[in-house]
Design a protein around this motif. Sequence first.
Motif, PDB file in Angstrom:
ATOM      1  N   SER A  94       0.845  -1.197   0.000  1.00 13.58           N
ATOM      2  CA  SER A  94       0.000   0.000   0.000  1.00 13.58           C
ATOM      3  C   SER A  94       0.875   1.238   0.000  1.00 13.58           C
ATOM      4  O   SER A  94       2.080   1.170   0.245  1.00 13.58           O
ATOM      5  CB  SER A  94      -0.936   0.011   1.204  1.00 13.58           C
ATOM      6  N   GLY A  95       0.260   2.361  -0.296  1.00 15.51           N
ATOM      7  CA  GLY A  95       0.985   3.623  -0.307  1.00 15.51           C
ATOM      8  C   GLY A  95       0.045   4.773  -0.604  1.00 15.51           C
ATOM      9  O   GLY A  95      -1.170   4.603  -0.677  1.00 15.51           O
ATOM     10  N   LEU A  96       0.637   5.928  -0.798  1.00  9.56           N
ATOM     11  CA  LEU A  96      -0.122   7.137  -1.098  1.00  9.56           C
ATOM     12  C   LEU A  96      -0.018   7.470  -2.579  1.00  9.56           C
ATOM     13  O   LEU A  96       0.919   7.040  -3.255  1.00  9.56           O
ATOM     14  CB  LEU A  96       0.409   8.308  -0.269  1.00  9.56           C
ATOM     15  N   TRP A  97      -0.988   8.247  -3.076  1.00  3.94           N
ATOM     16  CA  TRP A  97      -0.960   8.713  -4.462  1.00  3.94           C
ATOM     17  C   TRP A  97      -1.576  10.098  -4.534  1.00  3.94           C
ATOM     18  O   TRP A  97      -2.314  10.507  -3.639  1.00  3.94           O
ATOM     19  CB  TRP A  97      -1.693   7.749  -5.403  1.00  3.94           C
ATOM     20  N   GLU A  98      -1.231  10.821  -5.606  1.00  3.92           N
ATOM     21  CA  GLU A  98      -1.836  12.113  -5.894  1.00  3.92           C
ATOM     22  C   GLU A  98      -1.784  12.342  -7.394  1.00  3.92           C
ATOM     23  O   GLU A  98      -0.956  11.747  -8.091  1.00  3.92           O
ATOM     24  CB  GLU A  98      -1.120  13.244  -5.163  1.00  3.92           C
ATOM     25  N   ALA A  99      -2.678  13.180  -7.888  1.00  4.90           N
ATOM     26  CA  ALA A  99      -2.697  13.519  -9.313  1.00  4.90           C
ATOM     27  C   ALA A  99      -3.240  14.928  -9.500  1.00  4.90           C
ATOM     28  O   ALA A  99      -4.090  15.382  -8.734  1.00  4.90           O
ATOM     29  CB  ALA A  99      -3.545  12.521 -10.093  1.00  4.90           C
ATOM     30  N   ARG A 100      -2.722  15.599 -10.523  1.00  2.00           N
ATOM     31  CA  ARG A 100      -3.171  16.939 -10.880  1.00  2.00           C
ATOM     32  C   ARG A 100      -3.646  16.936 -12.326  1.00  2.00           C
ATOM     33  O   ARG A 100      -3.059  16.283 -13.177  1.00  2.00           O
ATOM     34  CB  ARG A 100      -2.040  17.956 -10.732  1.00  2.00           C
ATOM     35  N   ARG A 101      -4.713  17.693 -12.560  1.00  2.00           N
ATOM     36  CA  ARG A 101      -5.242  17.812 -13.916  1.00  2.00           C
ATOM     37  C   ARG A 101      -4.245  18.580 -14.774  1.00  2.00           C
ATOM     38  O   ARG A 101      -3.652  19.555 -14.335  1.00  2.00           O
ATOM     39  CB  ARG A 101      -6.582  18.546 -13.887  1.00  2.00           C
ATOM     40  N   HIS A 102      -4.065  18.102 -16.002  1.00  2.00           N
ATOM     41  CA  HIS A 102      -3.157  18.760 -16.939  1.00  2.00           C
ATOM     42  C   HIS A 102      -3.816  18.886 -18.286  1.00  2.00           C
ATOM     43  O   HIS A 102      -4.764  18.173 -18.609  1.00  2.00           O
ATOM     44  CB  HIS A 102      -1.848  17.968 -17.077  1.00  2.00           C
ATOM     45  N   GLY A 103      -3.274  19.779 -19.092  1.00  4.58           N
ATOM     46  CA  GLY A 103      -3.794  20.021 -20.428  1.00  4.58           C
ATOM     47  C   GLY A 103      -3.265  19.014 -21.426  1.00  4.58           C
ATOM     48  O   GLY A 103      -3.032  17.854 -21.103  1.00  4.58           O
ATOM     49  N   GLU A 104      -3.040  19.476 -22.628  1.00  2.00           N
ATOM     50  CA  GLU A 104      -2.687  18.599 -23.729  1.00  2.00           C
ATOM     51  C   GLU A 104      -1.218  18.207 -23.758  1.00  2.00           C
ATOM     52  O   GLU A 104      -0.825  17.358 -24.547  1.00  2.00           O
ATOM     53  CB  GLU A 104      -3.062  19.276 -25.054  1.00  2.00           C
ATOM     54  N   ASN A 105      -0.369  18.807 -22.927  1.00  2.00           N
ATOM     55  CA  ASN A 105       1.062  18.556 -22.993  1.00  2.00           C
ATOM     56  C   ASN A 105       1.533  17.573 -21.929  1.00  2.00           C
ATOM     57  O   ASN A 105       2.593  17.739 -21.348  1.00  2.00           O
ATOM     58  CB  ASN A 105       1.837  19.868 -22.864  1.00  2.00           C
ATOM     59  N   LEU A 106       0.769  16.532 -21.676  1.00  2.00           N
ATOM     60  CA  LEU A 106       1.137  15.579 -20.633  1.00  2.00           C
ATOM     61  C   LEU A 106       2.480  14.924 -20.889  1.00  2.00           C
ATOM     62  O   LEU A 106       3.276  14.758 -19.979  1.00  2.00           O
ATOM     63  CB  LEU A 106       0.066  14.486 -20.509  1.00  2.00           C
ATOM     64  N   ILE A 107       2.742  14.519 -22.125  1.00  2.72           N
ATOM     65  CA  ILE A 107       3.998  13.849 -22.417  1.00  2.72           C
ATOM     66  C   ILE A 107       5.171  14.789 -22.139  1.00  2.72           C
ATOM     67  O   ILE A 107       6.166  14.393 -21.537  1.00  2.72           O
ATOM     68  CB  ILE A 107       4.032  13.338 -23.872  1.00  2.72           C
ATOM     69  N   VAL A 108       5.058  16.049 -22.534  1.00  2.00           N
ATOM     70  CA  VAL A 108       6.117  17.024 -22.273  1.00  2.00           C
ATOM     71  C   VAL A 108       6.295  17.192 -20.773  1.00  2.00           C
ATOM     72  O   VAL A 108       7.418  17.194 -20.261  1.00  2.00           O
ATOM     73  CB  VAL A 108       5.806  18.373 -22.958  1.00  2.00           C
ATOM     74  N   ASP A 109       5.190  17.338 -20.033  1.00  3.27           N
ATOM     75  CA  ASP A 109       5.265  17.473 -18.585  1.00  3.27           C
ATOM     76  C   ASP A 109       5.914  16.249 -17.955  1.00  3.27           C
ATOM     77  O   ASP A 109       6.755  16.367 -17.063  1.00  3.27           O
ATOM     78  CB  ASP A 109       3.874  17.672 -17.973  1.00  3.27           C
ATOM     79  N   LEU A 110       5.531  15.050 -18.393  1.00  6.33           N
ATOM     80  CA  LEU A 110       6.081  13.814 -17.857  1.00  6.33           C
ATOM     81  C   LEU A 110       7.572  13.730 -18.155  1.00  6.33           C
ATOM     82  O   LEU A 110       8.366  13.403 -17.271  1.00  6.33           O
ATOM     83  CB  LEU A 110       5.349  12.602 -18.441  1.00  6.33           C
ATOM     84  N   GLN A 111       7.986  14.047 -19.372  1.00  7.69           N
ATOM     85  CA  GLN A 111       9.403  14.011 -19.727  1.00  7.69           C
ATOM     86  C   GLN A 111      10.200  15.002 -18.894  1.00  7.69           C
ATOM     87  O   GLN A 111      11.295  14.692 -18.431  1.00  7.69           O
ATOM     88  CB  GLN A 111       9.586  14.287 -21.218  1.00  7.69           C
ATOM     89  N   THR A 112       9.647  16.192 -18.672  1.00  5.11           N
ATOM     90  CA  THR A 112      10.327  17.198 -17.848  1.00  5.11           C
ATOM     91  C   THR A 112      10.505  16.699 -16.433  1.00  5.11           C
ATOM     92  O   THR A 112      11.586  16.819 -15.850  1.00  5.11           O
ATOM     93  CB  THR A 112       9.537  18.522 -17.850  1.00  5.11           C
ATOM     94  N   ARG A 113       9.450  16.110 -15.858  1.00  4.57           N
ATOM     95  CA  ARG A 113       9.542  15.588 -14.488  1.00  4.57           C
ATOM     96  C   ARG A 113      10.535  14.437 -14.402  1.00  4.57           C
ATOM     97  O   ARG A 113      11.293  14.326 -13.436  1.00  4.57           O
ATOM     98  CB  ARG A 113       8.166  15.159 -13.985  1.00  4.57           C
ATOM     99  N   LEU A 114      10.574  13.573 -15.428  1.00 10.80           N
ATOM    100  CA  LEU A 114      11.533  12.464 -15.439  1.00 10.80           C
ATOM    101  C   LEU A 114      12.961  12.983 -15.539  1.00 10.80           C
ATOM    102  O   LEU A 114      13.861  12.469 -14.864  1.00 10.80           O
ATOM    103  CB  LEU A 114      11.238  11.513 -16.602  1.00 10.80           C
TER     104      LEU A 114
END
Length: 126
Positions: A94-114
Amino acid sequence: MADINGNWLGTYWQDEMPSLFEATFVQSGNVFNGSILDDNYLGEATVSGEIIGRNISFTKLYLITSPSPVTYTGTVSEDEDYMQGKWSIGSRYSGLWEARRHGENLIVDLQTRLEMQTLLTTSKNP
């Protein structure tokens, strides 16, 4: 009832290690379906769930890597741009999770965070 239609970018923690995910939800009334793509080896999963008021619950099933369903429960913020809660796989994990709504640039956001995560890891372990 909260509206979660659309794209979300989130994090879940297992043994204090974060994993990023990208989610797309399609809601009809109190129920929704969708897909999640984890940034780790677990990969893509389908989701189905329910929203009652601001309370959210759903089950995530990985397409290839793991046959164990993951149960998520939590709440959606009043502005419907943030959700958080707990996940579990039976009584073992088990664990915790969170999520935020994002627009059309999810892949860019994900790559930046990675990239940021890689830079932080690299700077800690020269």
